[in-house]
Design an enzyme around this catalytic site. Structure first.
Site: not given
Length: 434
Positions: A210, A244
């Protein structure tokens, strides 16, 4: 430094005993974990406040609430997900039956980041537990209060042969990656993700990465600018931009760019006050090194909004940069801070061309009321996931798998996708002898 080989051997032995494969055992563990989170919710809020100056209202939602919601969703659906699924069998194999059996990999290693240090550690752990694995969790050393709290919550309440938090610096992560885990789940930067993938490849260990990247936000000429500004600001400046999936930069149609900047200023003022430097609840940048990197971007283009900073407080106020080009330093790597560059475009084809010539982003956001515009972007740009007329909220739902593509990552989690990620789906054909 702990003996990680010995720890992993204990987890392999515990897994071999079969207890984690029992669905009720998994559900009981998840419920116990939920009770711990609820009981220590204020401790979590205090920890992320100490580490990142994250305001309580934001932390309640993003650190505690999302974890509790994920656990509830797992508990509600786990029994059905874990059942063998019968599928069709070809006619030439008359009398045979085919089914798919989900099974846990074994022992999973979860390496967590610092930006949402509780949620992004716990949610992958919840998936590993739900699928029936043992797990070792390595939290980030950049958020020591949260890391210590995670160690206390897990290590004081579960046996190390089942679940274990290991604290430490980069050397600790390296040592853990040298061991042969059955699955590795990493959240962090693309650069470190490549190192994790290389380490996992030595053992042929499957891995979920991720990562991140420069997530664009496209504001077309027909966008509702009031809502657009509010939703961009919320997604960009929460956690001081250290998210993110935060909008990394804005591609604004030339006809609306100036008005969008004006409305962003209004939203920032309404949200954080006339003088953000006096808002002691605005999150700070995680470290001096990160502050220095971000501060260097403030002389790119022109300051349209904000620009004030204080290194002693690791503070950078919400900032909008105008007259930015793709060649500027701020556009070379993911920003991961409260700085929002603005680039103008005239034709949608320019946007598609510029974005597609760069690494595939983790997220992309479209602000337009025109379905043709929306579909043209969706079908011509590859990205992990995103939202139309919103930012970041796609990652908050249990029903949407969350993950990247290309340099923004591989694999996905959240909800059933987490169960799937930490499970091997074993295909079985049962053919009778008579």
């Amino acid at each position: 430094m702990e003996n990680y080989h010995e720890l992993l051997q204990k987890q392999h032995a515990f897994f071999k005993g079969g207890q984690t494969k029992d669905v009720q055992f998994r559900i009981d563990t998840l419920n116990k974990l939920k009770d711990l989170v609820q009981t220590h919710a204020q401790d979590v809020l205090d920890a992320v406040k100490a580490d990142l100056n994250k305001p309580e209202v934001e932390a309640k939602r993003a650190e505690v609430g999302l974890v509790i919601g994920e656990i509830d969703y797992m508990v509600e659906n786990l029994a059905a997900w874990a059942e063998p699924k019968e599928v069709e069998t070809p006619a030439m194999l008359e009398g045979a039956k085919s089914f798919i059996l989900p099974e846990p990999y074994g022992s999973a290693l979860v390496i967590a980041p610092w930006n949402y240090p509780f949620q992004l550690a716990m949610n992958p752990l919840v998936g590993a537990i739900a699928a029936g694995n043992t797990a070792v969790l390595k939290p980030s050393e950049l958020t020591p209060r949260t890391s210590s709290l995670l160690a206390t919550l897990i290590n004081d309440n579960f046996p190390e042969e089942y679940l274990r938090v290991v604290e430490g610096e980069v050397e600790t992560s390296t040592a853990l990656l040298n061991e042969k885990f059955d699955y590795v789940f990493f959240t962090g930067s693309t650069g470190v993700g490549k190192i994790v993938a290389q380490a996992a490849a030595k053992h042929l260990t499957p891995v979920t990465l991720e990562l991140g990247g420069k997530s664009p936000t496209i504001v077309h000429k027909d966008a509702n600018l009031d809502e657009t500004a509010a939703r961009i600001a919320r997604g960009k400046f929460a956690n001081a931009g250290q998210t993110c999936v935060a909008p990394d930069y804005v591609l604004a149609h030339r006809s609306v760019k100036d008005e969008l900047i004006k409305k962003l200023q209004e939203v920032i003022t309404a949200t954080y006050g006339e003088d953000v430097t006096k808002n002691l609840d605005f999150p700070h940048v995680v470290s001096g090194r990160h502050f220095d990197r971000l501060h260097g971007f403030l002389d790119n283009g022109d300051l349209a909004v904000g620009g004030q900073s204080d290194r002693d407080r690791l503070f950078i106020e919400p900032t909008v940069l105008d007259n930015i080009s793709f060649e500027d330093a701020v556009m070379q790597d993911e920003i991961f801070g409260p700085i929002l560059p603005m680039i103008v475009y005239d034709e949608l084809s320019e946007v598609i061309d510029e974005v597609t010539k760069r690494p595939k982003p983790l997220a992309l956001y479209i602000f337009s009321e025109d379905e043709e515009v929306q579909n043209e972007i969706l079908h011509n740009i590859s990205f992990g996931g995103g939202s139309i007329n919103d930012t970041i909220t796609h990652m908050t739902t249990h029903y949407l798998p969350f993950g990247g593509v290309g340099e923004s990552g591989m694999g996905a989690y959240h909800g059933k996708a987490s169960f799937n990620t930490f499970s091997h789906f074993k295909s079985i054909l049962n053919r009778p002898t008579k």
